[in-house]
Write an enzyme that holds these catalytic residues in place. Structure first.
Site, mmCIF file in Angstrom:
data_model
loop_
_atom_site.group_PDB
_atom_site.id
_atom_site.type_symbol
_atom_site.label_atom_id
_atom_site.label_comp_id
_atom_site.label_asym_id
_atom_site.label_seq_id
_atom_site.Cartn_x
_atom_site.Cartn_y
_atom_site.Cartn_z
ATOM 1 N N ARG A 99 32.429 60.376 28.823
ATOM 2 C CA ARG A 99 32.012 59.002 28.843
ATOM 3 C C ARG A 99 31.292 58.474 27.486
ATOM 4 O O ARG A 99 31.194 57.411 27.804
ATOM 5 C CB ARG A 99 31.019 59.293 30.558
ATOM 6 C CG ARG A 99 29.760 58.052 30.016
ATOM 7 C CD ARG A 99 30.759 56.768 31.124
ATOM 8 N NE ARG A 99 32.054 56.847 31.471
ATOM 9 C CZ ARG A 99 33.200 56.457 30.884
ATOM 10 N NH1 ARG A 99 33.450 55.152 30.725
ATOM 11 N NH2 ARG A 99 34.128 55.961 32.030
ATOM 12 N N LYS A 134 21.579 42.168 12.688
ATOM 13 C CA LYS A 134 21.537 42.123 14.178
ATOM 14 C C LYS A 134 22.447 42.628 15.273
ATOM 15 O O LYS A 134 23.149 42.784 15.000
ATOM 16 C CB LYS A 134 21.682 40.445 14.807
ATOM 17 C CG LYS A 134 20.233 39.590 14.763
ATOM 18 C CD LYS A 134 20.876 38.283 15.620
ATOM 19 C CE LYS A 134 19.843 37.180 15.078
ATOM 20 N NZ LYS A 134 19.887 35.439 15.355
ATOM 21 N N LYS A 166 13.598 35.052 3.725
ATOM 22 C CA LYS A 166 13.946 33.734 4.166
ATOM 23 C C LYS A 166 12.780 32.737 4.433
ATOM 24 O O LYS A 166 11.527 33.106 3.496
ATOM 25 C CB LYS A 166 14.526 34.742 5.594
ATOM 26 C CG LYS A 166 14.824 35.161 5.646
ATOM 27 C CD LYS A 166 15.353 36.054 6.369
ATOM 28 C CE LYS A 166 15.364 35.744 8.025
ATOM 29 N NZ LYS A 166 17.179 35.516 7.727
ATOM 30 N N GLU A 196 17.381 31.863 1.943
ATOM 31 C CA GLU A 196 18.249 31.136 3.188
ATOM 32 C C GLU A 196 17.377 29.438 2.713
ATOM 33 O O GLU A 196 16.065 29.528 2.762
ATOM 34 C CB GLU A 196 17.258 32.095 4.416
ATOM 35 C CG GLU A 196 18.083 31.483 4.979
ATOM 36 C CD GLU A 196 17.538 31.877 6.948
ATOM 37 O OE1 GLU A 196 18.023 32.131 7.054
ATOM 38 O OE2 GLU A 196 16.882 31.868 7.362
ATOM 39 N N ASP A 217 21.542 27.780 6.349
ATOM 40 C CA ASP A 217 22.131 27.789 7.347
ATOM 41 C C ASP A 217 21.354 26.742 9.197
ATOM 42 O O ASP A 217 20.610 25.835 8.303
ATOM 43 C CB ASP A 217 19.604 28.781 7.835
ATOM 44 C CG ASP A 217 19.789 29.039 9.518
ATOM 45 O OD1 ASP A 217 20.972 29.623 9.872
ATOM 46 O OD2 ASP A 217 18.763 29.104 10.541
#
Length: 284
Positions: A99, A134, A166, A196, A217
């Protein structure tokens, strides 16, 4: 085929994942004591296989004398019903590792399959497809490996790979120029600085400040088609990356002149590729 480094950390993770499933021990093991077995894996769907390289090391943790023969390499396409690999060893070890090994391979094969589909949509454009940070905690190295097996490339593995400024960085530091100056003053000289940008003005400011790359973005293809030539005129070698892209618009984005499209979709939205282990023979 991409290479997956077997680090001490990865081996420790394999041990931990096995321990999670085994707990105090497999209660079915007494039924298999003293028996050897052969088995094989098949794919129960079409896709791109990934994770086969983990099966041998994983099984060896339970049975050092076991063997695994890969019939399909990681990154290769597979069809429903196709045999993927063959295993031999103590029957108790084969079922105890089953598994954990299948779960890892199904997860990674799903990512590789989803990546390959997006890469195919960019074929001939010269635009590369990259992943993001992510990722599932604990699985980042393997998930990024799966992206490479699907034909994509890796963005930053972690915060120490490159500096990406960012919106929060820019807001709290006082703007692009101040943030970049602080990073340039302290980071090792080979480090890249990526900014960004959510507006054309931010993108142009980043290029003027000397950013190595600009992540554009949530721009539309039409907006990028107008902005990219202006940014190239300011800095011909700056790398331009688009994010927040809808998969059905990949071709339109690729036509704007960008270098890279980054997306988390293969990792965050892909279904698993269903795989199964089948009995082949019992050995004395």
């Amino acid at each position: 085929m991409p290479v997956l480094p077997f680090t001490p950390q990865l081996e420790a993770q394999l041990r931990g994942w096995l321990a999670e499933d085994l707990g105090r021990g497999d209660l079915t093991a007494p039924a298999l004591i003293g028996r050897g077995g052969r088995a094989h894996w098949i794919s129960r769907g079409d896709g791109v296989f990934c994770g086969g390289v983990l099966v041998g090391p994983l099984l060896a943790l339970l049975d050092p004398c076991s063997s695994v023969r890969l019939l399909v390499g990681d990154g290769e396409p597979v069809r429903e019903g196709q045999r993927l690999l063959e295993l031999e060893g103590q029957a108790s070890a084969l079922v105890a590792a089953e598994r954990t090994a299948l779960n890892l391979a199904m997860r990674l094969s799903g990512i590789a399959t989803a990546t390959a589909d997006l890469v195919a949509a960019l074929a001939g454009s010269g635009v590369r497809l990259a992943d993001t940070r992510k990722t599932t905690p604990g699985l980042r190295v393997l998930e990024k490996y799966a992206v490479r097996c699907g034909g994509g490339c890796n963005h930053r593995l972690g915060l120490d790979d490159a500096a990406m400024l960012k919106e929060n960085h820019l807001a709290w530091s006082g703007g692009v120029e101040r943030a970049m100056a602080a990073v340039r003053a302290s980071a090792p000289w080979p480090s890249r600085v990526i900014v960004e940008a959510e507006t054309a003005a931010e993108a142009e400011a980043a290029v003027r400040a000397g950013a190595d790359a600009v992540l554009l973005d949530e721009f539309s293809p039409e907006a990028l088609a107008e902005l990219v030539p202006r940014l190239r005129a300011l800095a011909p070698t700056v790398l331009l990356e688009a994010s927040g892209v809808r998969p059905q618009q990949l071709a339109a984005y690729a036509a704007t002149g960008i270098d890279l499209i980054s997306t988390s979709a293969p990792v965050t939205r892909s279904p698993w590729l269903d795989l199964s282990m089948r009995f082949t023979a019992t050995l004395a």
